[in-house]
Design a protein around this motif. Structure first.
Motif, short mmCIF file in Angstrom:
data_model
loop_
_atom_site.label_atom_id
_atom_site.label_comp_id
_atom_site.label_asym_id
_atom_site.label_seq_id
_atom_site.Cartn_x
_atom_site.Cartn_y
_atom_site.Cartn_z
N PHE A 1 17.64 -4.83 10.08
CA PHE A 1 16.98 -4.47 8.83
C PHE A 1 17.41 -5.41 7.71
O PHE A 1 18.57 -5.80 7.63
CB PHE A 1 17.37 -3.04 8.42
CG PHE A 1 16.95 -2.00 9.40
CD1 PHE A 1 15.71 -1.37 9.28
CD2 PHE A 1 17.77 -1.62 10.45
CE1 PHE A 1 15.31 -0.41 10.18
CE2 PHE A 1 17.39 -0.65 11.35
CZ PHE A 1 16.15 -0.05 11.22
N SER A 2 16.46 -5.75 6.85
CA SER A 2 16.76 -6.42 5.58
C SER A 2 16.46 -5.40 4.49
O SER A 2 15.33 -4.92 4.39
CB SER A 2 15.86 -7.65 5.40
OG SER A 2 16.13 -8.60 6.39
N TRP A 3 17.47 -5.07 3.70
CA TRP A 3 17.30 -4.05 2.68
C TRP A 3 18.23 -4.34 1.52
O TRP A 3 19.19 -5.10 1.65
CB TRP A 3 17.54 -2.66 3.26
CG TRP A 3 18.90 -2.46 3.84
CD1 TRP A 3 19.33 -2.86 5.08
CD2 TRP A 3 20.03 -1.84 3.23
NE1 TRP A 3 20.65 -2.52 5.27
CE2 TRP A 3 21.10 -1.89 4.14
CE3 TRP A 3 20.23 -1.24 2.00
CZ2 TRP A 3 22.36 -1.37 3.86
CZ3 TRP A 3 21.47 -0.71 1.72
CH2 TRP A 3 22.52 -0.78 2.65
N SER A 4 17.96 -3.73 0.39
CA SER A 4 18.82 -3.89 -0.78
C SER A 4 18.92 -2.55 -1.50
O SER A 4 18.07 -1.68 -1.34
CB SER A 4 18.26 -4.96 -1.72
OG SER A 4 16.95 -4.60 -2.14
N GLY A 5 19.99 -2.42 -2.31
CA GLY A 5 20.23 -1.18 -3.04
C GLY A 5 21.10 -0.24 -2.23
O GLY A 5 21.80 -0.65 -1.31
N GLY A 6 21.07 1.03 -2.58
CA GLY A 6 21.80 2.04 -1.84
C GLY A 6 23.29 2.05 -2.15
O GLY A 6 23.74 1.59 -3.19
N ASN A 7 24.04 2.59 -1.21
CA ASN A 7 25.49 2.69 -1.35
C ASN A 7 26.13 2.57 0.04
O ASN A 7 25.45 2.27 1.02
CB ASN A 7 25.88 4.02 -2.03
CG ASN A 7 25.42 5.24 -1.25
OD1 ASN A 7 25.04 5.17 -0.08
ND2 ASN A 7 25.45 6.39 -1.91
N ASP A 8 27.44 2.79 0.11
CA ASP A 8 28.16 2.64 1.38
C ASP A 8 27.70 3.63 2.44
O ASP A 8 27.66 3.32 3.62
CB ASP A 8 29.67 2.78 1.16
CG ASP A 8 30.28 1.58 0.46
OD1 ASP A 8 29.61 0.53 0.39
OD2 ASP A 8 31.42 1.69 -0.02
N GLU A 9 27.35 4.83 2.02
CA GLU A 9 26.87 5.84 2.97
C GLU A 9 25.59 5.37 3.65
O GLU A 9 25.42 5.47 4.87
CB GLU A 9 26.62 7.16 2.25
CG GLU A 9 27.32 8.32 2.87
CD GLU A 9 27.13 9.60 2.07
OE1 GLU A 9 27.30 10.66 2.69
OE2 GLU A 9 26.81 9.57 0.86
N ILE A 10 24.67 4.83 2.86
CA ILE A 10 23.42 4.32 3.40
C ILE A 10 23.69 3.10 4.29
O ILE A 10 23.09 2.96 5.36
CB ILE A 10 22.43 4.01 2.26
CG1 ILE A 10 21.94 5.34 1.65
CG2 ILE A 10 21.25 3.18 2.76
CD1 ILE A 10 21.08 5.19 0.40
N ALA A 11 24.61 2.25 3.89
CA ALA A 11 24.98 1.09 4.71
C ALA A 11 25.49 1.53 6.08
O ALA A 11 25.17 0.94 7.11
CB ALA A 11 26.02 0.23 4.00
N GLY A 12 26.29 2.60 6.11
CA GLY A 12 26.78 3.14 7.38
C GLY A 12 25.65 3.62 8.27
O GLY A 12 25.68 3.43 9.49
N CYS A 13 24.62 4.22 7.67
CA CYS A 13 23.45 4.67 8.43
C CYS A 13 22.75 3.49 9.10
O CYS A 13 22.45 3.52 10.30
CB CYS A 13 22.46 5.40 7.52
SG CYS A 13 23.00 7.00 6.91
N PHE A 14 22.49 2.44 8.33
CA PHE A 14 21.82 1.25 8.88
C PHE A 14 22.66 0.62 10.00
O PHE A 14 22.13 0.24 11.05
CB PHE A 14 21.56 0.21 7.79
CG PHE A 14 20.30 0.46 7.01
CD1 PHE A 14 19.06 0.06 7.49
CD2 PHE A 14 20.34 1.10 5.78
CE1 PHE A 14 17.89 0.29 6.78
CE2 PHE A 14 19.18 1.34 5.05
CZ PHE A 14 17.96 0.93 5.54
N SER A 15 23.97 0.51 9.79
CA SER A 15 24.84 -0.11 10.80
C SER A 15 24.80 0.65 12.11
O SER A 15 24.77 0.05 13.19
CB SER A 15 26.28 -0.18 10.29
OG SER A 15 26.38 -1.08 9.22
N LEU A 16 24.80 1.97 12.04
CA LEU A 16 24.78 2.77 13.26
C LEU A 16 23.47 2.58 14.01
O LEU A 16 23.47 2.39 15.24
CB LEU A 16 25.02 4.24 12.94
CG LEU A 16 25.33 5.16 14.13
CD1 LEU A 16 24.15 5.68 14.85
CD2 LEU A 16 26.42 4.64 15.00
N VAL A 17 22.34 2.59 13.33
CA VAL A 17 21.05 2.40 14.00
C VAL A 17 20.99 1.02 14.65
O VAL A 17 20.54 0.89 15.79
CB VAL A 17 19.87 2.61 13.02
CG1 VAL A 17 18.55 2.20 13.64
CG2 VAL A 17 19.81 4.08 12.59
#
Length: 198
Positions: free
Chosen positions: A170-186
Protein backbone atom coordinates in the motif's frame (compact mmCIF):
# COMPACT_ATOMS: atom_id res chain seq x y z
CA UNK A 1 -2.98 -25.49 17.72
CA UNK A 2 -0.89 -28.58 17.13
CA UNK A 3 2.22 -28.80 19.30
CA UNK A 4 4.64 -28.70 16.35
CA UNK A 5 3.17 -25.38 15.14
CA UNK A 6 3.27 -23.93 18.66
CA UNK A 7 6.92 -24.96 18.98
CA UNK A 8 7.70 -23.39 15.60
CA UNK A 9 6.22 -20.04 16.66
CA UNK A 10 8.09 -20.15 19.98
CA UNK A 11 11.38 -20.89 18.22
CA UNK A 12 10.89 -18.18 15.57
CA UNK A 13 9.93 -15.51 18.13
CA UNK A 14 11.44 -16.52 21.48
CA UNK A 15 11.43 -12.93 22.82
CA UNK A 16 7.68 -12.65 22.25
CA UNK A 17 6.67 -16.01 23.72
CA UNK A 18 8.55 -16.08 27.02
CA UNK A 19 5.72 -15.15 29.38
CA UNK A 20 4.73 -18.07 31.62
CA UNK A 21 1.13 -19.03 30.97
CA UNK A 22 -1.31 -20.28 33.56
CA UNK A 23 -0.90 -24.03 33.99
CA UNK A 24 2.66 -24.11 32.59
CA UNK A 25 5.28 -24.74 35.27
CA UNK A 26 7.75 -21.92 35.95
CA UNK A 27 11.04 -22.68 34.22
CA UNK A 28 9.38 -24.80 31.53
CA UNK A 29 10.84 -24.35 28.04
CA UNK A 30 9.18 -21.79 25.77
CA UNK A 31 7.96 -24.67 23.63
CA UNK A 32 5.36 -25.33 26.34
CA UNK A 33 3.70 -22.05 25.44
CA UNK A 34 0.10 -22.75 24.47
CA UNK A 35 -1.80 -21.25 21.53
CA UNK A 36 -5.44 -21.95 22.30
CA UNK A 37 -6.83 -21.95 18.76
CA UNK A 38 -6.91 -24.19 15.71
CA UNK A 39 -4.12 -24.57 13.12
CA UNK A 40 -5.76 -22.35 10.49
CA UNK A 41 -4.64 -19.16 12.24
CA UNK A 42 -0.98 -20.20 12.25
CA UNK A 43 -0.04 -17.91 9.32
CA UNK A 44 -1.99 -15.00 10.83
CA UNK A 45 -0.28 -15.41 14.22
CA UNK A 46 3.09 -15.91 12.49
CA UNK A 47 2.63 -12.69 10.48
CA UNK A 48 1.56 -10.75 13.57
CA UNK A 49 4.51 -12.10 15.57
CA UNK A 50 6.90 -11.07 12.79
CA UNK A 51 5.44 -7.55 12.58
CA UNK A 52 5.69 -7.11 16.36
CA UNK A 53 9.28 -8.37 16.64
CA UNK A 54 10.50 -6.41 13.59
CA UNK A 55 8.98 -3.25 15.05
CA UNK A 56 10.50 -3.91 18.48
CA UNK A 57 13.90 -4.42 16.79
CA UNK A 58 13.60 -1.14 14.87
CA UNK A 59 12.41 0.97 17.80
CA UNK A 60 14.92 -0.65 20.17
CA UNK A 61 12.97 0.84 23.09
CA UNK A 62 10.08 -1.55 23.61
CA UNK A 63 9.73 -4.82 25.41
CA UNK A 64 6.72 -6.86 24.33
CA UNK A 65 5.68 -10.28 25.54
CA UNK A 66 2.60 -12.24 24.57
CA UNK A 67 0.53 -13.23 27.57
CA UNK A 68 -2.40 -15.01 25.93
CA UNK A 69 -3.22 -16.13 22.38
CA UNK A 70 -6.56 -17.85 21.94
CA UNK A 71 -9.86 -18.07 20.13
CA UNK A 72 -12.56 -16.08 21.87
CA UNK A 73 -16.07 -15.80 20.43
CA UNK A 74 -14.83 -17.20 17.08
CA UNK A 75 -12.16 -14.49 16.74
CA UNK A 76 -8.49 -14.28 17.64
CA UNK A 77 -7.66 -12.76 21.01
CA UNK A 78 -3.97 -11.77 21.21
CA UNK A 79 -2.89 -10.16 24.48
CA UNK A 80 0.52 -8.71 25.27
CA UNK A 81 2.41 -6.98 28.05
CA UNK A 82 4.10 -3.86 26.74
CA UNK A 83 3.83 -2.35 23.30
CA UNK A 84 2.47 0.90 21.94
CA UNK A 85 -0.07 2.20 19.43
CA UNK A 86 1.64 0.55 16.44
CA UNK A 87 1.54 -2.86 18.09
CA UNK A 88 -2.04 -2.27 19.25
CA UNK A 89 -2.97 -1.50 15.61
CA UNK A 90 -1.32 -4.68 14.31
CA UNK A 91 -3.11 -6.76 16.97
CA UNK A 92 -6.43 -5.01 16.24
CA UNK A 93 -5.97 -5.81 12.54
CA UNK A 94 -5.17 -9.49 13.24
CA UNK A 95 -8.26 -9.80 15.40
CA UNK A 96 -10.45 -8.34 12.63
CA UNK A 97 -8.77 -10.51 9.97
CA UNK A 98 -9.43 -13.61 12.05
CA UNK A 99 -13.09 -13.19 11.16
CA UNK A 100 -12.31 -13.86 7.47
CA UNK A 101 -9.43 -16.34 7.86
CA UNK A 102 -10.75 -19.79 8.71
CA UNK A 103 -9.44 -20.96 12.08
CA UNK A 104 -9.65 -24.58 10.91
CA UNK A 105 -8.09 -24.56 7.43
CA UNK A 106 -6.57 -21.06 7.10
CA UNK A 107 -8.34 -20.13 3.87
CA UNK A 108 -9.98 -16.78 3.35
CA UNK A 109 -13.75 -16.93 3.11
CA UNK A 110 -14.07 -20.61 3.93
CA UNK A 111 -17.79 -21.20 3.41
CA UNK A 112 -18.07 -23.19 6.61
CA UNK A 113 -16.35 -20.72 8.94
CA UNK A 114 -15.27 -17.38 7.40
CA UNK A 115 -17.16 -14.13 7.84
CA UNK A 116 -16.57 -10.42 8.13
CA UNK A 117 -17.68 -8.78 11.35
CA UNK A 118 -20.96 -6.94 11.09
CA UNK A 119 -19.35 -3.53 11.42
CA UNK A 120 -20.36 -0.53 9.37
CA UNK A 121 -18.17 2.37 10.40
CA UNK A 122 -18.61 5.71 8.70
CA UNK A 123 -16.62 5.62 5.45
CA UNK A 124 -13.99 8.31 5.28
CA UNK A 125 -11.28 6.38 3.42
CA UNK A 126 -11.59 5.04 -0.12
CA UNK A 127 -9.45 2.01 -0.90
CA UNK A 128 -8.54 1.30 -4.54
CA UNK A 129 -10.04 -1.86 -6.02
CA UNK A 130 -8.00 -5.06 -6.01
CA UNK A 131 -8.46 -8.00 -8.37
CA UNK A 132 -7.84 -11.21 -6.42
CA UNK A 133 -10.81 -12.28 -4.27
CA UNK A 134 -8.56 -13.11 -1.28
CA UNK A 135 -6.89 -9.71 -1.52
CA UNK A 136 -10.34 -8.08 -1.72
CA UNK A 137 -11.32 -9.62 1.61
CA UNK A 138 -8.07 -8.50 3.25
CA UNK A 139 -8.58 -4.97 1.96
CA UNK A 140 -12.19 -5.14 3.15
CA UNK A 141 -11.01 -6.10 6.65
CA UNK A 142 -8.41 -3.30 6.53
CA UNK A 143 -11.14 -0.90 5.43
CA UNK A 144 -13.24 -1.86 8.49
CA UNK A 145 -10.28 -1.47 10.88
CA UNK A 146 -9.01 1.85 9.51
CA UNK A 147 -12.44 3.46 9.27
CA UNK A 148 -13.28 2.38 12.82
CA UNK A 149 -10.02 3.89 14.08
CA UNK A 150 -10.78 7.14 12.23
CA UNK A 151 -14.33 7.20 13.63
CA UNK A 152 -12.73 6.94 17.09
CA UNK A 153 -10.48 9.94 16.50
CA UNK A 154 -7.46 8.73 14.52
CA UNK A 155 -6.28 11.17 11.84
CA UNK A 156 -7.65 10.55 8.35
CA UNK A 157 -5.56 8.88 5.67
CA UNK A 158 -5.36 8.86 1.90
CA UNK A 159 -4.66 5.56 0.16
CA UNK A 160 -2.89 6.42 -3.09
CA UNK A 161 -2.34 2.91 -4.46
CA UNK A 162 -2.49 -0.79 -3.78
CA UNK A 163 0.07 -2.94 -5.59
CA UNK A 164 -0.82 -6.58 -6.13
CA UNK A 165 1.97 -9.08 -6.72
CA UNK A 166 2.97 -11.99 -4.58
CA UNK A 167 1.75 -9.79 -1.73
CA UNK A 168 -0.15 -6.55 -1.20
CA UNK A 169 1.71 -3.25 -0.86
CA UNK A 170 0.00 0.00 0.00
CA UNK A 171 0.99 3.61 -0.65
CA UNK A 172 -0.78 5.84 1.84
CA UNK A 173 -0.31 9.00 3.86
CA UNK A 174 -1.72 10.45 7.08
CA UNK A 175 -3.03 8.41 9.98
CA UNK A 176 -1.12 7.41 13.08
CA UNK A 177 0.92 4.52 14.48
CA UNK A 178 -2.16 2.38 15.10
CA UNK A 179 -3.17 2.65 11.44
CA UNK A 180 0.43 1.95 10.38
CA UNK A 181 0.31 -1.28 12.42
CA UNK A 182 -2.87 -2.30 10.58
CA UNK A 183 -1.26 -1.82 7.16
CA UNK A 184 1.92 -3.67 8.21
CA UNK A 185 -0.05 -6.70 9.38
CA UNK A 186 -2.07 -6.95 6.15
CA UNK A 187 1.11 -6.70 4.05
CA UNK A 188 2.91 -9.34 6.15
CA UNK A 189 -0.03 -11.74 6.08
CA UNK A 190 -0.52 -11.33 2.33
CA UNK A 191 3.12 -12.42 1.85
CA UNK A 192 2.26 -15.75 3.45
CA UNK A 193 -0.63 -16.26 1.04
CA UNK A 194 1.53 -15.22 -1.93
CA UNK A 195 0.78 -16.89 -5.24
CA UNK A 196 -1.65 -19.28 -3.55
CA UNK A 197 -4.20 -16.53 -2.97
CA UNK A 198 -7.15 -16.91 -5.34
Amino acid sequence: MRDELSVLLCRRYPRLYTQVREGVPTGAPAENWCFDCADGWFDLIDALSEVVIQYVDVTDQLEVQASDVKEKHNELSFNVHGGDDYIDGAIWMAEIMSAVVCQICGTIDCTAHGRLPGLSPPKTVRFPDVHRPAWRRLVQALDVAVNLLISRGAPEIVVEAVREGESLRFSWSGGNDEIAGCFSLVEAFSQRLGKEAP
